[in-house]
Design an enzyme around this catalytic site. Sequence first.
Site, PDB file in Angstrom:
ATOM      1  N   GLY A 193       0.942  -1.152  -0.055  1.00  0.00           N
ATOM      2  CA  GLY A 193      -0.159  -0.536  -0.096  1.00  0.00           C
ATOM      3  C   GLY A 193       1.249   1.251   0.062  1.00  0.00           C
ATOM      4  O   GLY A 193       1.555   0.949   0.082  1.00  0.00           O
ATOM      5  N   THR A 252       1.165   3.469   2.158  1.00  0.00           N
ATOM      6  CA  THR A 252       1.535   3.997   3.358  1.00  0.00           C
ATOM      7  C   THR A 252       3.019   3.711   3.388  1.00  0.00           C
ATOM      8  O   THR A 252       4.024   3.676   3.835  1.00  0.00           O
ATOM      9  CB  THR A 252       1.125   4.403   4.788  1.00  0.00           C
ATOM     10  OG1 THR A 252      -0.103   5.222   4.262  1.00  0.00           O
ATOM     11  CG2 THR A 252       1.822   4.516   6.163  1.00  0.00           C
ATOM     12  N   ASP A 308       3.129  -2.327   8.336  1.00  0.00           N
ATOM     13  CA  ASP A 308       2.167  -2.619   6.976  1.00  0.00           C
ATOM     14  C   ASP A 308       1.065  -1.679   7.806  1.00  0.00           C
ATOM     15  O   ASP A 308       1.053  -1.263   8.488  1.00  0.00           O
ATOM     16  CB  ASP A 308       1.753  -3.455   7.555  1.00  0.00           C
ATOM     17  CG  ASP A 308       1.345  -4.123   6.220  1.00  0.00           C
ATOM     18  OD1 ASP A 308       0.781  -5.103   5.251  1.00  0.00           O
ATOM     19  OD2 ASP A 308       1.205  -2.925   5.346  1.00  0.00           O
ATOM     20  N   GLY A 309       0.327  -0.891   7.245  1.00  0.00           N
ATOM     21  CA  GLY A 309      -1.014  -0.050   6.012  1.00  0.00           C
ATOM     22  C   GLY A 309      -1.461  -0.656   7.036  1.00  0.00           C
ATOM     23  O   GLY A 309      -2.005  -2.102   7.370  1.00  0.00           O
ATOM     24  N   ASP A 322      -6.288  -0.027   6.334  1.00  0.00           N
ATOM     25  CA  ASP A 322      -7.627   0.637   5.467  1.00  0.00           C
ATOM     26  C   ASP A 322      -8.037   0.934   7.251  1.00  0.00           C
ATOM     27  O   ASP A 322      -9.095   1.819   6.547  1.00  0.00           O
ATOM     28  CB  ASP A 322      -8.801  -0.838   4.957  1.00  0.00           C
ATOM     29  CG  ASP A 322      -7.566  -1.015   3.782  1.00  0.00           C
ATOM     30  OD1 ASP A 322      -7.398   0.408   3.025  1.00  0.00           O
ATOM     31  OD2 ASP A 322      -6.913  -2.059   3.428  1.00  0.00           O
ATOM     32  N   LYS A 332      -7.679  -5.010   6.443  1.00  0.00           N
ATOM     33  CA  LYS A 332      -6.274  -5.134   5.513  1.00  0.00           C
ATOM     34  C   LYS A 332      -6.966  -5.425   3.997  1.00  0.00           C
ATOM     35  O   LYS A 332      -8.352  -6.228   3.518  1.00  0.00           O
ATOM     36  CB  LYS A 332      -5.114  -5.156   5.367  1.00  0.00           C
ATOM     37  CG  LYS A 332      -4.965  -4.206   6.897  1.00  0.00           C
ATOM     38  CD  LYS A 332      -3.887  -4.726   7.725  1.00  0.00           C
ATOM     39  CE  LYS A 332      -2.490  -4.819   6.610  1.00  0.00           C
ATOM     40  NZ  LYS A 332      -1.646  -4.609   5.431  1.00  0.00           N
ATOM     41  N   GLY A 333      -6.509  -4.356   2.950  1.00  0.00           N
ATOM     42  CA  GLY A 333      -6.604  -5.251   1.742  1.00  0.00           C
ATOM     43  C   GLY A 333      -7.463  -4.417   0.795  1.00  0.00           C
ATOM     44  O   GLY A 333      -7.596  -5.113  -0.253  1.00  0.00           O
ATOM     45  N   GLY A 392      -5.252  -2.802  -1.462  1.00  0.00           N
ATOM     46  CA  GLY A 392      -4.653  -3.425  -2.784  1.00  0.00           C
ATOM     47  C   GLY A 392      -4.638  -4.867  -2.854  1.00  0.00           C
ATOM     48  O   GLY A 392      -3.898  -5.075  -3.903  1.00  0.00           O
ATOM     49  N   GLU A 438      -0.255 -10.240   3.708  1.00  0.00           N
ATOM     50  CA  GLU A 438       0.784  -9.366   4.459  1.00  0.00           C
ATOM     51  C   GLU A 438      -0.166 -10.399   5.886  1.00  0.00           C
ATOM     52  O   GLU A 438       0.488  -9.550   6.661  1.00  0.00           O
ATOM     53  CB  GLU A 438      -0.541  -8.505   4.424  1.00  0.00           C
ATOM     54  CG  GLU A 438      -0.571  -7.470   2.903  1.00  0.00           C
ATOM     55  CD  GLU A 438      -0.993  -5.859   3.284  1.00  0.00           C
ATOM     56  OE1 GLU A 438      -2.279  -6.577   3.389  1.00  0.00           O
ATOM     57  OE2 GLU A 438      -0.743  -5.444   2.536  1.00  0.00           O
TER      58      GLU A 438
HETATM   59  O1  DER Z   1      -4.107  -3.190   0.974  1.00  0.00           O
HETATM   60  C1  DER Z   1      -3.391  -2.657   2.538  1.00  0.00           C
HETATM   61  O2  DER Z   1      -3.905  -4.102   2.652  1.00  0.00           O
HETATM   62  C2  DER Z   1      -2.841  -2.337   2.289  1.00  0.00           C
HETATM   63  O3  DER Z   1      -1.600  -2.064   3.519  1.00  0.00           O
HETATM   64  C3  DER Z   1      -3.798  -1.243   2.586  1.00  0.00           C
HETATM   65  O4  DER Z   1      -4.503  -1.532   3.646  1.00  0.00           O
HETATM   66  C4  DER Z   1      -3.587   0.858   3.755  1.00  0.00           C
HETATM   67  O5  DER Z   1      -3.080   0.984   1.791  1.00  0.00           O
HETATM   68  P1  DER Z   1      -2.328   2.671   2.229  1.00  0.00           P
HETATM   69  O6  DER Z   1      -1.486   2.477   3.161  1.00  0.00           O
HETATM   70  O7  DER Z   1      -1.942   3.082   0.441  1.00  0.00           O
HETATM   71  O8  DER Z   1      -4.048   3.508   2.792  1.00  0.00           O
END
Ligand code: DER
Length: 230
Positions: free
Chosen positions: A29, A31, A85-86, A88, A98-99, A101, A107
Amino acid sequence: SLQDQMKQAVAISAVNQIRDGMILGLGSGSTAALMIQELGARIKKKELNDIVGVTTSFQGEVLATELGIPLKSLNAVSHIDLAIDGADEVDPHFQLIKGGGACHVQEKLVAARAKKFVVVVDSTKLVDKLNLSFLLPVEVLPGAWHQVKEQLEEMGAEVKLRMAQRKAGPIVTDQGNLVLDILFKDGISDPMSMESRINNIPGVLENGLFVNLVDQVLVGEINNNEVSVR
Ligand code: DER
Protein backbone atom coordinates in the site's frame (compact mmCIF):
# COMPACT_ATOMS: atom_id res chain seq x y z
CA SER A 1 -1.76 16.86 0.90
CA LEU A 2 -2.26 16.65 4.66
CA GLN A 3 -2.98 12.94 4.35
CA ASP A 4 0.32 12.43 2.50
CA GLN A 5 2.14 14.37 5.24
CA MET A 6 0.53 12.15 7.88
CA LYS A 7 1.53 9.01 5.97
CA GLN A 8 5.11 10.25 5.58
CA ALA A 9 5.34 11.07 9.31
CA VAL A 10 4.16 7.67 10.47
CA ALA A 11 6.34 5.89 7.90
CA ILE A 12 9.43 7.63 9.29
CA SER A 13 8.41 6.96 12.89
CA ALA A 14 8.10 3.24 12.09
CA VAL A 15 11.52 3.12 10.42
CA ASN A 16 12.98 4.66 13.59
CA GLN A 17 12.15 1.34 15.33
CA ILE A 18 14.37 -0.67 12.97
CA ARG A 19 17.74 -1.93 14.28
CA ASP A 20 20.77 -3.42 12.47
CA GLY A 21 20.44 -7.08 11.59
CA MET A 22 16.65 -7.20 11.75
CA ILE A 23 14.53 -9.44 9.51
CA LEU A 24 11.70 -7.09 8.51
CA GLY A 25 8.19 -7.73 7.21
CA LEU A 26 7.59 -5.09 4.53
CA GLY A 27 3.93 -4.21 4.00
CA SER A 28 1.93 -3.12 0.96
CA GLY A 29 0.00 0.00 0.00
CA SER A 30 0.97 3.66 -0.18
CA THR A 31 1.94 4.19 3.49
CA ALA A 32 4.06 1.04 3.54
CA ALA A 33 5.67 2.17 0.29
CA LEU A 34 6.78 5.40 1.98
CA MET A 35 8.24 3.30 4.81
CA ILE A 36 10.14 1.12 2.31
CA GLN A 37 11.48 4.25 0.55
CA GLU A 38 12.74 5.63 3.90
CA LEU A 39 14.29 2.26 4.79
CA GLY A 40 16.08 2.16 1.45
CA ALA A 41 17.47 5.63 2.02
CA ARG A 42 18.86 4.70 5.46
CA ILE A 43 20.43 1.51 4.11
CA LYS A 44 22.02 3.54 1.32
CA LYS A 45 23.46 5.96 3.89
CA LYS A 46 24.63 2.94 5.95
CA GLU A 47 22.56 4.19 8.89
CA LEU A 48 21.00 0.71 8.87
CA ASN A 49 22.99 -2.47 8.11
CA ASP A 50 22.49 -6.20 7.67
CA ILE A 51 18.76 -5.79 7.03
CA VAL A 52 16.75 -8.57 5.36
CA GLY A 53 13.25 -7.83 4.04
CA VAL A 54 10.32 -10.19 3.54
CA THR A 55 7.80 -8.57 1.22
CA THR A 56 4.01 -9.00 1.11
CA SER A 57 3.32 -8.28 -2.57
CA PHE A 58 4.81 -7.82 -6.00
CA GLN A 59 4.52 -4.09 -5.20
CA GLY A 60 6.91 -4.45 -2.29
CA GLU A 61 9.21 -6.80 -4.16
CA VAL A 62 9.62 -4.40 -7.10
CA LEU A 63 10.15 -1.37 -4.84
CA ALA A 64 12.59 -3.11 -2.48
CA THR A 65 14.55 -4.56 -5.40
CA GLU A 66 14.85 -1.12 -7.02
CA LEU A 67 16.10 0.26 -3.68
CA GLY A 68 18.63 -2.54 -3.21
CA ILE A 69 17.01 -3.88 -0.03
CA PRO A 70 18.08 -7.54 0.38
CA LEU A 71 15.04 -9.85 0.30
CA LYS A 72 14.27 -13.40 1.39
CA SER A 73 11.20 -15.51 0.92
CA LEU A 74 9.00 -16.31 3.90
CA ASN A 75 10.15 -19.94 3.79
CA ALA A 76 13.80 -18.88 3.89
CA VAL A 77 13.66 -17.00 7.22
CA SER A 78 13.52 -18.49 10.70
CA HIS A 79 11.57 -15.57 12.13
CA ILE A 80 10.51 -11.96 11.52
CA ASP A 81 11.63 -9.40 14.08
CA LEU A 82 9.39 -6.52 13.05
CA ALA A 83 6.61 -6.20 10.47
CA ILE A 84 5.40 -2.76 9.38
CA ASP A 85 2.24 -2.41 7.29
CA GLY A 86 -0.68 -0.12 6.58
CA ALA A 87 -4.38 -0.70 7.16
CA ASP A 88 -7.69 0.41 5.72
CA GLU A 89 -9.56 0.51 9.04
CA VAL A 90 -8.43 0.24 12.71
CA ASP A 91 -11.05 -0.24 15.44
CA PRO A 92 -10.58 0.63 19.14
CA HIS A 93 -9.41 -2.95 19.89
CA PHE A 94 -6.68 -2.70 17.20
CA GLN A 95 -8.59 -5.10 14.95
CA LEU A 96 -8.08 -4.27 11.30
CA ILE A 97 -9.56 -4.38 7.88
CA LYS A 98 -6.78 -4.72 5.34
CA GLY A 99 -6.68 -5.67 1.69
CA GLY A 100 -7.48 -2.39 -0.02
CA GLY A 101 -4.61 -3.31 -2.29
CA ALA A 102 -5.61 -6.99 -2.44
CA CYS A 103 -2.37 -8.02 -0.72
CA HIS A 104 -3.86 -9.34 2.51
CA VAL A 105 -2.89 -13.00 1.94
CA GLN A 106 0.87 -12.43 2.22
CA GLU A 107 0.37 -9.51 4.64
CA LYS A 108 -1.40 -11.75 7.15
CA LEU A 109 1.27 -14.47 6.80
CA VAL A 110 3.98 -11.90 7.63
CA ALA A 111 1.98 -10.22 10.40
CA ALA A 112 1.28 -13.59 12.03
CA ARG A 113 4.97 -14.55 11.89
CA ALA A 114 6.33 -11.24 13.27
CA LYS A 115 7.50 -10.85 16.86
CA LYS A 116 6.19 -7.27 16.66
CA PHE A 117 3.58 -6.04 14.16
CA VAL A 118 3.36 -2.26 13.78
CA VAL A 119 0.56 -0.64 11.78
CA VAL A 120 1.12 2.76 10.20
CA VAL A 121 -1.99 4.78 9.38
CA ASP A 122 -3.21 8.32 8.89
CA SER A 123 -6.00 9.32 11.22
CA THR A 124 -8.72 8.82 8.57
CA LYS A 125 -8.34 5.04 9.10
CA LEU A 126 -9.51 5.07 12.74
CA VAL A 127 -13.11 3.80 13.07
CA ASP A 128 -15.44 2.79 15.90
CA LYS A 129 -16.70 -0.29 14.07
CA LEU A 130 -15.21 -2.22 11.15
CA ASN A 131 -16.92 -2.49 7.75
CA LEU A 132 -19.39 0.32 8.16
CA SER A 133 -17.75 2.07 5.24
CA PHE A 134 -14.67 0.17 4.02
CA LEU A 135 -15.48 -3.04 2.12
CA LEU A 136 -13.96 -6.26 3.49
CA PRO A 137 -11.93 -8.13 0.83
CA VAL A 138 -12.21 -11.92 0.53
CA GLU A 139 -9.70 -13.76 -1.66
CA VAL A 140 -11.33 -16.66 -3.49
CA LEU A 141 -10.25 -19.37 -5.93
CA PRO A 142 -11.28 -18.25 -9.43
CA GLY A 143 -13.34 -21.37 -9.96
CA ALA A 144 -15.36 -20.76 -6.79
CA TRP A 145 -16.15 -17.05 -6.84
CA HIS A 146 -19.84 -17.42 -7.76
CA GLN A 147 -20.77 -19.99 -5.11
CA VAL A 148 -18.76 -18.10 -2.46
CA LYS A 149 -20.59 -14.90 -3.46
CA GLU A 150 -23.93 -16.64 -2.89
CA GLN A 151 -22.86 -18.07 0.49
CA LEU A 152 -21.70 -14.63 1.65
CA GLU A 153 -25.02 -13.15 0.51
CA GLU A 154 -26.81 -15.82 2.56
CA MET A 155 -24.78 -14.54 5.54
CA GLY A 156 -26.31 -11.11 4.92
CA ALA A 157 -23.50 -9.40 3.05
CA GLU A 158 -23.57 -7.29 -0.09
CA VAL A 159 -20.95 -8.84 -2.37
CA LYS A 160 -19.11 -7.44 -5.39
CA LEU A 161 -16.42 -9.07 -7.55
CA ARG A 162 -13.51 -6.58 -7.64
CA MET A 163 -12.95 -5.49 -11.22
CA ALA A 164 -9.60 -4.36 -12.65
CA GLN A 165 -8.92 -0.80 -13.82
CA ARG A 166 -6.49 -1.27 -16.71
CA LYS A 167 -7.31 -4.87 -17.53
CA ALA A 168 -10.59 -6.23 -18.80
CA GLY A 169 -12.44 -8.26 -16.20
CA PRO A 170 -11.77 -8.89 -12.48
CA ILE A 171 -8.49 -8.16 -10.70
CA VAL A 172 -6.18 -11.14 -10.25
CA THR A 173 -4.14 -11.26 -7.02
CA ASP A 174 -0.41 -12.05 -6.59
CA GLN A 175 -1.56 -15.59 -5.84
CA GLY A 176 -3.64 -15.81 -9.04
CA ASN A 177 -7.00 -15.58 -7.29
CA LEU A 178 -10.01 -13.23 -7.41
CA VAL A 179 -11.34 -10.84 -4.77
CA LEU A 180 -14.88 -10.36 -3.49
CA ASP A 181 -15.49 -7.09 -1.64
CA ILE A 182 -18.23 -7.42 0.96
CA LEU A 183 -20.25 -5.13 3.21
CA PHE A 184 -22.40 -6.01 6.20
CA LYS A 185 -24.80 -3.09 6.46
CA ASP A 186 -24.46 -2.98 10.28
CA GLY A 187 -20.70 -3.46 10.19
CA ILE A 188 -18.77 -6.24 11.95
CA SER A 189 -19.03 -6.25 15.74
CA ASP A 190 -17.29 -9.60 16.29
CA PRO A 191 -14.30 -9.69 13.91
CA MET A 192 -12.86 -12.83 15.51
CA SER A 193 -15.82 -15.06 14.71
CA MET A 194 -16.46 -13.35 11.37
CA GLU A 195 -12.86 -13.95 10.24
CA SER A 196 -13.09 -17.69 10.87
CA ARG A 197 -16.65 -18.00 9.52
CA ILE A 198 -15.59 -16.45 6.20
CA ASN A 199 -12.33 -18.41 5.95
CA ASN A 200 -14.26 -21.63 6.56
CA ILE A 201 -16.32 -21.22 3.37
CA PRO A 202 -15.01 -23.71 0.76
CA GLY A 203 -13.11 -21.78 -1.92
CA VAL A 204 -12.06 -18.91 0.34
CA LEU A 205 -8.30 -18.52 0.79
CA GLU A 206 -8.21 -15.48 3.14
CA ASN A 207 -10.06 -12.36 4.17
CA GLY A 208 -8.93 -8.91 5.25
CA LEU A 209 -9.93 -9.12 8.93
CA PHE A 210 -6.70 -9.01 11.01
CA VAL A 211 -7.67 -10.15 14.50
CA ASN A 212 -5.41 -9.98 17.59
CA LEU A 213 -2.30 -9.49 15.45
CA VAL A 214 -1.41 -5.85 16.03
CA ASP A 215 1.14 -4.85 18.68
CA GLN A 216 1.27 -1.12 17.98
CA VAL A 217 -0.60 1.43 15.88
CA LEU A 218 1.23 4.58 14.78
CA VAL A 219 -1.25 7.29 13.78
CA GLY A 220 -0.37 10.42 11.87
CA GLU A 221 -2.82 13.17 12.83
CA ILE A 222 -3.07 16.88 12.35
CA ASN A 223 -3.05 18.89 15.59
CA ASN A 224 -2.89 22.62 14.95
CA ASN A 225 -1.42 21.77 11.57
CA GLU A 226 1.40 19.75 13.15
CA VAL A 227 1.70 16.09 12.21
CA SER A 228 2.00 14.06 15.41
CA VAL A 229 2.43 10.33 15.92
CA ARG A 230 1.07 8.28 18.82
O1 DER B 1 -3.82 -3.37 0.98
C1 DER B 1 -3.46 -3.18 2.13
O2 DER B 1 -3.66 -3.98 3.09
C2 DER B 1 -2.80 -1.86 2.48
O3 DER B 1 -1.89 -2.01 3.55
C3 DER B 1 -3.92 -0.94 2.89
O4 DER B 1 -4.58 -1.55 3.92
C4 DER B 1 -3.43 0.44 3.32
O5 DER B 1 -3.06 1.10 2.17
P1 DER B 1 -2.75 2.67 2.20
O6 DER B 1 -1.58 2.83 3.16
O7 DER B 1 -2.39 2.97 0.77
O8 DER B 1 -3.99 3.38 2.68
